[in-house]
Design a protein around this motif. Structure first.
Motif, PDB file in Angstrom:
ATOM      1  N   THR A  49      -3.078   5.793   1.627  1.00 34.25           N
ATOM      2  CA  THR A  49      -3.854   6.685   2.511  1.00 34.25           C
ATOM      3  C   THR A  49      -3.538   8.161   2.380  1.00 34.25           C
ATOM      4  O   THR A  49      -4.584   8.963   2.637  1.00 34.25           O
ATOM      5  CB  THR A  49      -3.848   6.200   4.071  1.00 34.25           C
ATOM      6  N   PHE A  50      -2.387   8.298   2.078  1.00 32.93           N
ATOM      7  CA  PHE A  50      -2.086   9.978   2.198  1.00 32.93           C
ATOM      8  C   PHE A  50      -2.851  10.383   0.771  1.00 32.93           C
ATOM      9  O   PHE A  50      -3.044  11.439   0.901  1.00 32.93           O
ATOM     10  CB  PHE A  50      -0.430  10.036   1.747  1.00 32.93           C
TER      11      PHE A  50
ATOM     12  N   THR B 155       8.636   6.656   4.420  1.00 30.89           N
ATOM     13  CA  THR B 155       7.241   6.814   3.942  1.00 30.89           C
ATOM     14  C   THR B 155       6.260   8.047   4.656  1.00 30.89           C
ATOM     15  O   THR B 155       6.383   8.413   5.623  1.00 30.89           O
ATOM     16  CB  THR B 155       6.654   5.444   4.518  1.00 30.89           C
ATOM     17  N   LEU B 156       5.873   8.625   3.631  1.00 28.99           N
ATOM     18  CA  LEU B 156       4.599   9.610   4.084  1.00 28.99           C
ATOM     19  C   LEU B 156       3.412   9.202   4.200  1.00 28.99           C
ATOM     20  O   LEU B 156       2.730   8.491   3.490  1.00 28.99           O
ATOM     21  CB  LEU B 156       4.535  10.762   2.637  1.00 28.99           C
ATOM     22  N   TRP B 157       2.769   9.316   5.466  1.00 30.49           N
ATOM     23  CA  TRP B 157       1.593   9.003   5.990  1.00 30.49           C
ATOM     24  C   TRP B 157       0.829  10.385   6.228  1.00 30.49           C
ATOM     25  O   TRP B 157       1.190  11.323   6.335  1.00 30.49           O
ATOM     26  CB  TRP B 157       1.462   8.419   7.234  1.00 30.49           C
ATOM     27  N   PRO B 158      -0.594  10.296   6.127  1.00 28.95           N
ATOM     28  CA  PRO B 158      -1.293  11.482   6.371  1.00 28.95           C
ATOM     29  C   PRO B 158      -1.053  12.190   7.831  1.00 28.95           C
ATOM     30  O   PRO B 158      -1.065  13.301   7.980  1.00 28.95           O
ATOM     31  CB  PRO B 158      -2.702  11.032   6.708  1.00 28.95           C
TER      32      PRO B 158
ATOM     33  N   GLY C 262       5.787  11.811   8.403  1.00 29.96           N
ATOM     34  CA  GLY C 262       6.633  11.084   7.896  1.00 29.96           C
ATOM     35  C   GLY C 262       7.475  10.171   8.545  1.00 29.96           C
ATOM     36  O   GLY C 262       7.447  10.458   9.690  1.00 29.96           O
TER      37      GLY C 262
ATOM     38  N   TRP D  20       0.635  -1.010   0.085  1.00 31.26           N
ATOM     39  CA  TRP D  20       0.178   0.078  -0.092  1.00 31.26           C
ATOM     40  C   TRP D  20       0.715   1.208  -0.005  1.00 31.26           C
ATOM     41  O   TRP D  20       0.386   2.264   0.242  1.00 31.26           O
ATOM     42  CB  TRP D  20      -1.041   0.186   1.190  1.00 31.26           C
ATOM     43  N   SER D  21       2.245   1.139  -0.538  1.00 32.10           N
ATOM     44  CA  SER D  21       2.962   2.456  -0.445  1.00 32.10           C
ATOM     45  C   SER D  21       3.626   2.600  -1.879  1.00 32.10           C
ATOM     46  O   SER D  21       3.696   1.435  -2.485  1.00 32.10           O
ATOM     47  CB  SER D  21       4.309   2.296   0.400  1.00 32.10           C
TER      48      SER D  21
ATOM     49  N   ARG E  28       8.535   7.029  -0.355  1.00 29.81           N
ATOM     50  CA  ARG E  28       7.339   6.437  -0.640  1.00 29.81           C
ATOM     51  C   ARG E  28       6.129   7.173  -0.059  1.00 29.81           C
ATOM     52  O   ARG E  28       6.194   7.890   0.924  1.00 29.81           O
ATOM     53  CB  ARG E  28       7.319   4.975   0.185  1.00 29.81           C
ATOM     54  N   ILE E  29       5.075   6.948  -0.802  1.00 30.37           N
ATOM     55  CA  ILE E  29       3.844   7.556  -0.254  1.00 30.37           C
ATOM     56  C   ILE E  29       2.787   6.432  -0.071  1.00 30.37           C
ATOM     57  O   ILE E  29       2.680   5.734  -0.860  1.00 30.37           O
ATOM     58  CB  ILE E  29       3.431   8.772  -1.507  1.00 30.37           C
ATOM     59  N   HIS E  30       2.084   6.571   1.148  1.00 25.59           N
ATOM     60  CA  HIS E  30       1.394   5.592   1.437  1.00 25.59           C
ATOM     61  C   HIS E  30       0.035   6.074   0.869  1.00 25.59           C
ATOM     62  O   HIS E  30      -0.357   7.021   0.561  1.00 25.59           O
ATOM     63  CB  HIS E  30       0.798   5.523   3.335  1.00 25.59           C
TER      64      HIS E  30
END
Ligand SMILES: [Zn+2]
Length: 374
Positions: A20-21, A77-80, A83, A3-4, A16-18
């Motif tokens: 959900t972001f 990884t960037l999450w909402p 990071g 999911w990333s 990486r971007i998740h």
């Protein structure tokens, strides 16, 4: 991590971007659209994207500082909610951890200072503090909002609670006076105190705070667990911790024979040893049951164990063995004597037992490990 999406690779670190972001950006677009139509919606998305660019630069602050101490970072990884830089390990020395932890917020200090300086030089004059605090105000220019958001990031990250950088700063400071494990325990307690405080505040103000509180509480507990394992393993060698009484399977054994051993012993992992006494694999209870169901009782045990199992020498440090166990994802690590023969096994369960014994011992009891190593 599933999911990333990997969007870039910067000097050995995947950005990486998740997923959900991305959903979060859609949500931002919609929320701003309802307030002020399409222009506001795009403004909102651009602002959040720039804000997360600052978060990404913050993470690279940690990454670059860690690299100075020879620590690599495979990915960010960037999450909402922010990071996460996935550092290979935590620096050993408290002074190094302090530098790595503080490097992130320092990046945001630099960005905020740069933006405020830019506003001042380009004729807007000094930005009043109340403008900077009004991040949500649509009347604010993008640059003022970004400067304010970066100041908020610094303050938020310096809250002395794991997983915020402030928690690590606190631990590093405590570790100059206490052992690493004790320092983490104390820092985790402070973190959990803050979590409870956030939770109570959240009930009366913003429910989002309750979510953050739960997150902080769990992160503090996890950090304390990791540190305990590290403290226990420090100074010990593999032969101190390994299982020496166990039954093995031969490379000719069938799953049916393994099932008999499962009933007769309390073991859950069975090493498979060849004629020379070398470890060829480890059959777990789960893999055994699966093979019995799918391939039948006559299936050779080697066919039921796909994963490679690492082997370490009996004189290796326990830390190295734990690392091998965690990185391989294998159910156990084999311990070999100098001729390569299997003499012991190390499993997550027996490491857990060792931690319990260690924790239950009187504080001044140093045990055989400390004595041997002086
Ligand atoms: Zn940080």
């Amino acid at each position: 991590m599933p999911w990333s999406i990997t969007v870039a690779r910067v000097s050995g670190t995947d950005v990486r971007i998740h997923v959900t972001f991305l959903l979060f950006l859609v949500w931002i677009w919609a929320a701003y659209y309802r307030q002020g139509g399409t222009p506001a919606a795009w403004d909102g998305v651009i602002f959040v994207s720039l804000l997360f660019l600052c978060v990404l630069l913050h993470e690279f602050g940690h990454v670059i500082a860690a690299r100075r101490y020879g620590i690599k970072t495979p990915d960010i990884t960037l999450w909402p909610f922010g990071g996460i830089a996935n550092l290979e390990r935590i620096p050993e020395k408290p002074s190094q951890e302090l530098v790595v932890a503080i490097a992130g917020p320092l990046v945001n200090v630099a960005i905020a200072a740069g933006l405020i300086l830019y506003l001042w030089l380009s004729g807007f004059g000094a930005v009043p503090a109340n403008r900077l605090a009004a991040i949500e105000d649509p009347a604010n220019s993008m640059i003022v909002k970004l400067a304010g958001a970066n100041i908020f990031l610094v303050l938020f990250n310096l809250i002395p609670a794991f997983p915020m950088d402030g928690g690590r700063v606190l631990r590093a400071l405590l570790a100059t006076r206490f052992s690493f494990g004790r320092a983490t325990e104390l820092a985790a307690m402070v973190g959990q105190g803050f979590a409870v405080l956030f939770g109570i505040l959240g009930i009366f103000t913003n429910p989002m705070l309750i979510v953050i509180a739960v997150f902080v509480f769990l992160a503090a507990s996890a950090e304390a667990g990791h540190a305990q394992l590290r403290d226990v393993s420090r100074g010990a060698i593999v032969s101190d911790a390994m299982i020496t009484h166990f039954r093995s399977l031969s490379t000719q054994s069938t799953v049916n024979e393994a099932a008999d051993l499962l009933i007769q012993t309390t073991q859950k992992e069975f090493p498979i040893v060849d004629g020379a006494g070398k470890l060829r694999g480890v059959l777990t209870r789960d893999a055994m049951i699966r093979a019995l169901k799918e391939k039948g009782p006559e299936c050779p045990v080697l066919e039921a164990t796909p994963a490679q199992v690492p082997t370490v020498p009996a004189r290796a440090t326990l830390e190295a063995a734990i690392k091998a166990l965690q990185e391989s994802g294998a159910p156990a690590v084999g311990v070999a004597d100098p001729s390569g023969r299997l003499v012991g096994l190390l499993t997550a369960e027996n490491l857990g037992e060792m931690m319990m014994i260690r924790a239950a011992r009187p504080k001044d009891y140093q045990g055989p490990w400390r004595r041997r190593l002086g």
